[in-house]
Design a protein around this motif. Structure first.
Motif, PDB file in Angstrom:
ATOM      1  N   GLY A   1       0.817  -1.206   0.000  1.00  0.00           N
ATOM      2  CA  GLY A   1       0.000   0.000   0.000  1.00  0.00           C
ATOM      3  C   GLY A   1       0.847   1.251   0.000  1.00  0.00           C
ATOM      4  N   ASP A   2       0.179   2.415   0.022  1.00  0.00           N
ATOM      5  CA  ASP A   2       0.884   3.695  -0.112  1.00  0.00           C
ATOM      6  C   ASP A   2       0.758   4.556   1.135  1.00  0.00           C
ATOM      7  OD1 ASP A   2       2.494   5.464  -1.698  1.00  0.00           O
ATOM      8  OD2 ASP A   2       0.735   6.749  -1.925  1.00  0.00           O
ATOM      9  N   SER A   3       0.372   3.970   2.264  1.00  0.00           N
ATOM     10  CA  SER A   3       0.324   4.752   3.496  1.00  0.00           C
ATOM     11  C   SER A   3       1.743   5.078   3.944  1.00  0.00           C
ATOM     12  CB  SER A   3      -0.395   3.970   4.596  1.00  0.00           C
ATOM     13  OG  SER A   3       0.379   2.833   4.958  1.00  0.00           O
ATOM     14  N   LEU A   4       1.877   6.080   4.824  1.00  0.00           N
ATOM     15  CA  LEU A   4       3.198   6.435   5.336  1.00  0.00           C
ATOM     16  C   LEU A   4       3.855   5.253   6.056  1.00  0.00           C
ATOM     17  CD1 LEU A   4       5.501   8.383   5.947  1.00  0.00           C
ATOM     18  CD2 LEU A   4       4.162   9.292   7.861  1.00  0.00           C
ATOM     19  N   PRO A   5       3.151   4.526   6.948  1.00  0.00           N
ATOM     20  CA  PRO A   5       3.799   3.374   7.584  1.00  0.00           C
ATOM     21  C   PRO A   5       4.272   2.332   6.575  1.00  0.00           C
ATOM     22  CG  PRO A   5       1.826   3.969   8.804  1.00  0.00           C
ATOM     23  CD  PRO A   5       1.813   4.784   7.543  1.00  0.00           C
ATOM     24  N   SER A   6       3.516   2.111   5.512  1.00  0.00           N
ATOM     25  CA  SER A   6       3.933   1.135   4.500  1.00  0.00           C
ATOM     26  C   SER A   6       5.196   1.596   3.790  1.00  0.00           C
ATOM     27  CB  SER A   6       2.807   0.917   3.479  1.00  0.00           C
ATOM     28  OG  SER A   6       1.696   0.291   4.076  1.00  0.00           O
ATOM     29  N   ARG A   7       5.242   2.870   3.441  1.00  0.00           N
ATOM     30  CA  ARG A   7       6.442   3.388   2.780  1.00  0.00           C
ATOM     31  C   ARG A   7       7.657   3.314   3.695  1.00  0.00           C
ATOM     32  NH1 ARG A   7       4.577   8.663   2.070  1.00  0.00           N
ATOM     33  NH2 ARG A   7       2.368   8.124   1.962  1.00  0.00           N
ATOM     34  N   LEU A   8       7.453   3.609   4.977  1.00  0.00           N
ATOM     35  CA  LEU A   8       8.568   3.535   5.924  1.00  0.00           C
ATOM     36  C   LEU A   8       9.076   2.105   6.074  1.00  0.00           C
ATOM     37  CD1 LEU A   8       7.387   5.973   8.759  1.00  0.00           C
ATOM     38  CD2 LEU A   8       9.112   6.391   6.997  1.00  0.00           C
ATOM     39  N   LEU A   9       8.166   1.139   6.112  1.00  0.00           N
ATOM     40  CA  LEU A   9       8.592  -0.254   6.230  1.00  0.00           C
ATOM     41  C   LEU A   9       9.425  -0.675   5.021  1.00  0.00           C
ATOM     42  CD1 LEU A   9       5.458  -2.058   7.735  1.00  0.00           C
ATOM     43  CD2 LEU A   9       7.611  -1.487   8.869  1.00  0.00           C
ATOM     44  N   ARG A  10       8.991  -0.279   3.842  1.00  0.00           N
ATOM     45  CA  ARG A  10       9.762  -0.644   2.644  1.00  0.00           C
ATOM     46  C   ARG A  10      11.129   0.026   2.648  1.00  0.00           C
ATOM     47  NH1 ARG A  10       4.558   0.024   0.198  1.00  0.00           N
ATOM     48  NH2 ARG A  10       5.124   2.040  -0.718  1.00  0.00           N
ATOM     49  N   LEU A  11      11.178   1.283   3.093  1.00  0.00           N
ATOM     50  CA  LEU A  11      12.459   1.977   3.171  1.00  0.00           C
ATOM     51  C   LEU A  11      13.370   1.336   4.221  1.00  0.00           C
ATOM     52  CD1 LEU A  11      11.248   5.690   2.977  1.00  0.00           C
ATOM     53  CD2 LEU A  11      12.545   4.474   1.225  1.00  0.00           C
ATOM     54  N   SER A  12      12.778   0.776   5.269  1.00  0.00           N
ATOM     55  CA  SER A  12      13.570   0.221   6.363  1.00  0.00           C
ATOM     56  C   SER A  12      14.354  -1.021   5.971  1.00  0.00           C
ATOM     57  CB  SER A  12      12.671  -0.102   7.561  1.00  0.00           C
ATOM     58  OG  SER A  12      11.905  -1.278   7.323  1.00  0.00           O
ATOM     59  N   ILE A  13      14.035  -1.623   4.827  1.00  0.00           N
ATOM     60  CA  ILE A  13      14.780  -2.803   4.372  1.00  0.00           C
ATOM     61  C   ILE A  13      15.372  -2.597   2.983  1.00  0.00           C
ATOM     62  CG2 ILE A  13      13.450  -4.422   5.781  1.00  0.00           C
ATOM     63  CD1 ILE A  13      11.915  -5.137   3.152  1.00  0.00           C
ATOM     64  N   SER A  14      15.390  -1.351   2.519  1.00  0.00           N
ATOM     65  CA  SER A  14      15.886  -1.089   1.166  1.00  0.00           C
ATOM     66  C   SER A  14      17.402  -1.257   1.100  1.00  0.00           C
ATOM     67  CB  SER A  14      15.517   0.327   0.731  1.00  0.00           C
ATOM     68  OG  SER A  14      16.178   0.651  -0.479  1.00  0.00           O
ATOM     69  N   PRO A  15      17.912  -2.054   0.157  1.00  0.00           N
ATOM     70  CA  PRO A  15      19.368  -2.202   0.017  1.00  0.00           C
ATOM     71  C   PRO A  15      20.061  -0.915  -0.393  1.00  0.00           C
ATOM     72  CG  PRO A  15      18.172  -3.896  -1.222  1.00  0.00           C
ATOM     73  CD  PRO A  15      17.173  -2.873  -0.813  1.00  0.00           C
ATOM     74  N   ALA A  16      19.306   0.035  -0.967  1.00  0.00           N
ATOM     75  CA  ALA A  16      19.911   1.281  -1.447  1.00  0.00           C
ATOM     76  C   ALA A  16      20.202   2.256  -0.319  1.00  0.00           C
ATOM     77  CB  ALA A  16      19.001   1.940  -2.478  1.00  0.00           C
ATOM     78  N   LEU A  17      19.674   1.982   0.862  1.00  0.00           N
ATOM     79  CA  LEU A  17      19.806   2.911   1.978  1.00  0.00           C
ATOM     80  C   LEU A  17      20.689   2.316   3.067  1.00  0.00           C
ATOM     81  CD1 LEU A  17      16.036   3.890   2.274  1.00  0.00           C
ATOM     82  CD2 LEU A  17      17.803   5.047   0.947  1.00  0.00           C
ATOM     83  N   VAL A  18      21.403   3.176   3.767  1.00  0.00           N
ATOM     84  CA  VAL A  18      22.217   2.718   4.895  1.00  0.00           C
ATOM     85  C   VAL A  18      21.801   3.501   6.143  1.00  0.00           C
ATOM     86  CG1 VAL A  18      24.528   2.469   5.835  1.00  0.00           C
ATOM     87  CG2 VAL A  18      24.141   2.104   3.387  1.00  0.00           C
ATOM     88  N   ASN A  19      22.061   4.798   6.137  1.00  0.00           N
ATOM     89  CA  ASN A  19      21.743   5.624   7.305  1.00  0.00           C
ATOM     90  C   ASN A  19      20.244   5.724   7.539  1.00  0.00           C
ATOM     91  OD1 ASN A  19      24.486   6.234   7.774  1.00  0.00           O
ATOM     92  ND2 ASN A  19      24.423   7.862   6.249  1.00  0.00           N
TER      93      ASN A  19
END
Length: 444
Positions: A311-329
């Motif tokens: 989905g496109d809710s803020l919590p959903s976007r945050l969860l996807r970002l929390s495991i993104s290989p492109a992100l570290v910090n």
């Protein structure tokens, strides 16, 4: 072509030298009108934007001339034009910064910040900000002896009042420019000498008020918005100075808009300060404000109709970002924020976001997971502990085959989880993605 450029440079240097000669002569004779002085300084400002013309400006004698016009001349328009020339020179080269210090004008600059004038605020804050880079500036002396902290706090209070006054006229662009320079200066002073941060404590409520009343640009993390967030990072937030629910709402709106507007690579560069600020806030927030943050940042019951993160809710976007290989910090910052909003309890954390999203963070931080959490009815509810989905909402038929895009996302998620698990040193496993690539089973 080269000869023409060389001739143009020579002409520019000659013009700069001639203008500085006239200005120095007038400091002794005082024959020029204020209009003539301002005109000469305006010409110098334009010519000084080209470093190839500006050797005479960058020299100590040139900086001394500009400082005398900037801090000793009574006419405000003349003085501010000289300060613009100074700020430009200090931005272009390091030497003019130390020249200003050696000439003893840093204290006069800090004292000039007492003026209730947005042009002065913009120019002087920028000049002192530039003094914090590669010079021998004594920030403690500017704060204690020349009232730098008092002036900054007073200017921030004025910005907070103007922004909160809905009946005021449309804001002049200089207001926002001055605010940006002031908050940048506050950040640098408090970052370079953390012991001075206490002198700016009274500005914390004003900074939160400023953020809550600012008209957000698109995209939002830029200009004075970003600078104000950064300034708050070095401030001590107490229960008394923590933001109100309405002020937190603005910060969460900034986060929401940012996760939609920026690419992941952009977010990695500019979003961690905002997430870190939210962590500081939740730690000191009232129970009501903290509960409000939980309601907007953690998945709700409606989201459990599907595996969490869809989905496109803020919590959903945050969860996807929390495991993104492109992100570290940012990945780490988001996971930490969600863990802290879960009372820093692994059982609550897994319940809130599902083991699939929690596992990497818990293993990296060597946080033990209760064995009972891996059972569906661990807390007396009907939630799948891995996906976070309600058991009753799970399909009874086998899942349809994943699309290529879904397979790629799942592979990225597994890659991150295995890399985090390896980083703990608890087990020695080979990442299955690496293994598949080595064995030629990975399709590009």
């Amino acid at each position: 072509m080269f000869a023409q450029a060389s001739q143009a440079n020579s002409q520019g240097k000659a013009q700069v030298d001639e203008i500085l000669k006239k200005l120095r002569a007038d400091l002794l004779a005082e024959k020029l009108t204020p209009e003539a002085r301002q005109s000469l300084l305006e010409q110098l400002k334009v010519l000084g934007r080209d470093p190839s013309n500006s050797d005479s400006i960058f020299a100590k004698k040139g900086i001394e001339t500009l400082c005398e016009y900037g801090f000793e001349v009574a006419e405000l328009d003349v003085s501010q034009e000289a300060l613009r020339c100074l700020a430009n020179a200090m931005l272009l080269q390091e030497a003019p910064r130390q020249h200003l210090l050696d000439l003893g004008y840093d204290g006069k600059a800090a004292e000039r910040l007492r003026n209730d004038d947005r042009n002065d605020e913009f120019l002087i804050s920028r000049i002192i900000f530039l003094l914090t880079y590669n010079t021998t500036v004594n920030l403690g002396e500017l704060v204690e002896k020349h009232e730098l902290a008092n002036s900054i706090c007073r200017n921030l209070a004025g910005h907070a009042d103007r922004l909160a006054d809905s009946s005021s006229q449309p804001a002049h662009p200089m207001n926002d420019m001055a605010l940006t320079e002031t908050t940048k200066l506050l950040y640098n002073v408090s970052a370079m000498q953390p012991e001075l941060a206490i002198r700016f404590a009274s500005s914390v409520p004003d900074l939160f008020s400023i953020l809550s009343h600012q008209k957000l640009p698109e995209p939002p993390l830029q200009g004075s918005v970003s600078a104000t967030i950064n300034a708050l990072l070095n401030m001590q937030i107490s229960h008394e100075t923590s933001p109100t629910r309405a002020q937190v709402k603005q910060l969460l709106d900034i986060l929401d808009r940012s996760t939609k507007a920026y690419s992941q690579s952009e977010l990695e560069k500019i979003a961690p300060p905002l997430v870190l600020l939210l962590r500081k806030i939740q730690d000191k927030a009232s129970p009501d404000v903290r509960k409000y943050m939980q309601s907007l940042l953690l998945p709700d019951e409606e989201a459990r109709a599907k595996p969490l993160g869809q989905g496109d809710s803020l919590p959903s976007r945050l969860l996807r970002l929390s495991i993104s290989p492109a992100l570290v910090n940012l990945r780490e910052s988001i996971s930490t924020l969600l863990y802290e909003l879960s009372d820093s309890d692994p059982t609550t954390f897994i319940h809130n976001i599902g083991y699939g999203y929690a596992a990497g963070f818990l293993s990296t931080h060597k946080i033990e997971v209760p064995e009972t959490m891996m059972k569906a009815d661990a807390q007396g509810d009907d939630i799948n502990p891995v996906t976070g989905q309600r058991l009753a909402a799970e399909p009874t038929n086998p899942e349809p085959e994943m699309t290529d895009e879904e397979k790629e996302r799942e592979a990225e998620r597994l890659f991150v989880l295995f890399e985090r698990l390896k980083a703990t040193g608890v087990v020695d496993v080979e990442n299955p993605v690496h293994q598949a690539m080595r064995e030629g089973r990975f399709d590009n």
